[in-house]
Design an enzyme around this catalytic site. Sequence first.
Site, mmCIF file in Angstrom:
data_model
loop_
_atom_site.group_PDB
_atom_site.id
_atom_site.type_symbol
_atom_site.label_atom_id
_atom_site.label_comp_id
_atom_site.label_asym_id
_atom_site.label_seq_id
_atom_site.Cartn_x
_atom_site.Cartn_y
_atom_site.Cartn_z
ATOM 1 N N ASP A 282 -0.554 -22.943 7.300
ATOM 2 C CA ASP A 282 -0.659 -23.066 8.810
ATOM 3 C C ASP A 282 -2.374 -23.768 8.754
ATOM 4 O OD1 ASP A 282 -0.885 -23.276 11.624
ATOM 5 O OD2 ASP A 282 -0.262 -21.048 11.757
HETATM 6 C C1 NOJ Z 1 -1.541 -23.219 14.247
HETATM 7 C C2 NOJ Z 1 -0.350 -22.409 14.766
HETATM 8 O O1 NOJ Z 1 -0.368 -21.363 14.079
HETATM 9 C C3 NOJ Z 1 0.998 -23.264 14.405
HETATM 10 O O2 NOJ Z 1 1.966 -22.459 14.633
HETATM 11 C C4 NOJ Z 1 1.097 -24.384 14.360
HETATM 12 O O3 NOJ Z 1 2.203 -25.131 14.200
HETATM 13 C C5 NOJ Z 1 -0.273 -25.173 13.818
HETATM 14 N N1 NOJ Z 1 -1.396 -24.645 14.582
HETATM 15 C C6 NOJ Z 1 -0.171 -26.739 14.214
HETATM 16 O O4 NOJ Z 1 -0.484 -27.038 15.492
#
Ligand code: NOJ
Length: 745
Positions: A282
């Site tokens: 993530d």
């Molecule tokens: C953080 C989020 O937790 C995740 O779900 C997302 O895909 C990413 N940011 C990218 O935007």
Amino acid sequence: MRFKPLATLALVAASAAAAPPSFDTLIARMTVEEKVGQLSLFAPVSAGTVGNPATRQPSAAEQRDDLRAGRITGFFNGQGLAIKREAQRIAVNESRLGIPLLFAADVIHGFRTVFPVPLAEAASWDPALAERTARAAAVEATADGFRWTFAPMVDIARDARWGRSVEGSGEDVFLGRQFAAARVRGFQGTDLAHADTMLATAKHFAAYGAAEGGLDYNTVDLSERQLREVYLPPFQAALGAGGAAVMTSFNDIAGVPSNANPWLLDTVLRGEWGFDGVVVSDYTADEELIAHGVAADARDATRLSFLAGTDISMQSGLYRDHLPALVASGEVPMVRLDDAVRRVLRIKQRLGLFDAPMRGLDGADRTDWPEHRALAREAAQRSIVMLKNDGALLPLPKAGQRIALIGPFAGAGDLLGPWTLFPGARPPVTLEDGVRAALTDPSRLTVVRGSGIDTPLRGGLSAAVAAARAADVVLLAVGEGEAMSGEARSRTDISLPAAQQALAEAVAATGKPVVVLLRNGRALALKGAVRDAPALLVTWFLGSETGHAVADVLFGDTSPSGRLPVSFPREPGQVPYYYAHPPTGRPVPASQPDSFYKARYLDSPNEALYPFGHGLGYGDVHYGPPVLSHTRLPWNGTLRVTARVTNRGTRDTTEVVQLYVRDRVASVTRPVRELKGFRQVHLPPGASESVTFTLTRHDLGFVGRDGRPTVEPGDFDVWTAPSAGEGAPASFLLELSTQHHVGQR
Ligand code: NOJ
């Protein structure tokens, strides 16, 4: 010399039939820097880090240099085709090996056409619907050059304080598994090589939804049984449906953050489950190992994250900065690096990027998809849950009544939900527009805001009361704004903001019949005039066609068919709340709800206000008792459970017949009820239908004391019911067979 992908792949394909290409030749030609580049994903600087916190950013010129040097595997969330076209041109034509980029995005509930938020769509209890909306989203997003979505989020969420409840399929494992698989099928289609398919990402691995206190990013500590029984199965379902990417979660589990958890990523995911796709970190989660306090510095964080099994680093740049030195020092074996690169190249190959890197990038930006509006309306209609309809207040007649639409959600804004990064050309249909369009005489509608979302409006209450007095019926549009659920949007109190509660009380005091239209991204604790209104519809964030869909239900063009995918507790203090909880040693006796020394609160009944699975239609559905084909289920046999449902009402309705079981005695405590099946049936007035479910012992298993899947013989209760809180059980005996592992007592 540039890599000639077509020729190389053709050779591999000819020699290895169905086996995936090894990419050995290509990998052998790559420098460590180029290899690490394939593991490094960034937001394009020209588009910024929308939807995420800002990070240190290179200049546009530096990022172009990175593309030329093969230091970037792909971009995520950039707007428009021009950015991607130019980046792909540089990667393919100007980098040494010409490896194509992969463009990713958070395509969570639609793209230009916005479908209901995932939690809402789960309320349809129709995974096939979610598959269709994911397919439509993929068609739109791939036309914009994206071939990888960071969806579906398959995190089970049992604490409504957690803002990201809105992105998942609710509290239940069985329902969550169905939606996880359906969404993967929708995004990925039948073959990832097709131009309109997207690589799906099961996220966030793992147990992100179990954050303590419902606080986003917070620590998680749970048993391996709970992890394996509750939080992991939707991932297995997503991967079972072909999902080829997994995203790590921000949280730690029992002290080990996911990005640094080789047990989770290597032992379970790749080892036990045989996953051969890619694991993406993530956003900056590798770097966050430092803040978690398990890595001393960025180099340490890189080593931990990579060796745990995280293939791709998102946005932090850590892999790029530190993996080469870690390989040089021998702390990261080259073979591990090559394995990760191979996984990424295989994904790009499966997506057909080597064959046609510019596919989907050379058209014009398209921001309107009229052909998806009907699906958006259908999905929105079917996501609406009618909690209550006293005195058959609904449906309303389209003529003859004066209607006051009151509340902060009557008009524009707060219709779409938290993940709509790619605005469509057409504004979404507001409640006001939808209701007006449905009325025979639109001038019979008065619209008053009455209150802000969390602050009173000057003169708002008196205007609302005057409008209510002048009307025959009030539509009260209250709830949460878009900014109140989603990432980093946890709340300690899941009640309505005080300003809106005051509006509801003032409107109710007029004595006019009130239909509450809730706008929400989570389960809410309803109070006072909102709870007590004669009619209550949960309308979530329904997307592009909100107003039309709500009007379709309000005026009876369609019967509401949604069912709650999350329990609505009575009090905020009951959360985390979920129906499938284990029994305690001191359950509250039904006949003596006030008895002391029992597991109950002093100031509230334990039961939900509206249980998981609850929802009404415009029919009047009656259930016969569950009828079992046998009272004994042989170890290798099947048992049929039949529910007879009858619509005694005067209108068409759709019923969601639900099958629950309880293992009465086991070697570990078992939930008081667990969903094991559901079926939607359409029932015209007067119609009856028999719905039959089939159970085998495999439906009755759990994780035993030894941590292994087990099934134990014994007595089970079984319900066929309209919700987790209703119905009377029948029972059966699962008969022992000594030939099988039955767990240890
Ligand atoms: C953080 C989020 O937790 C995740 O779900 C997302 O895909 C990413 N940011 C990218 O935007």
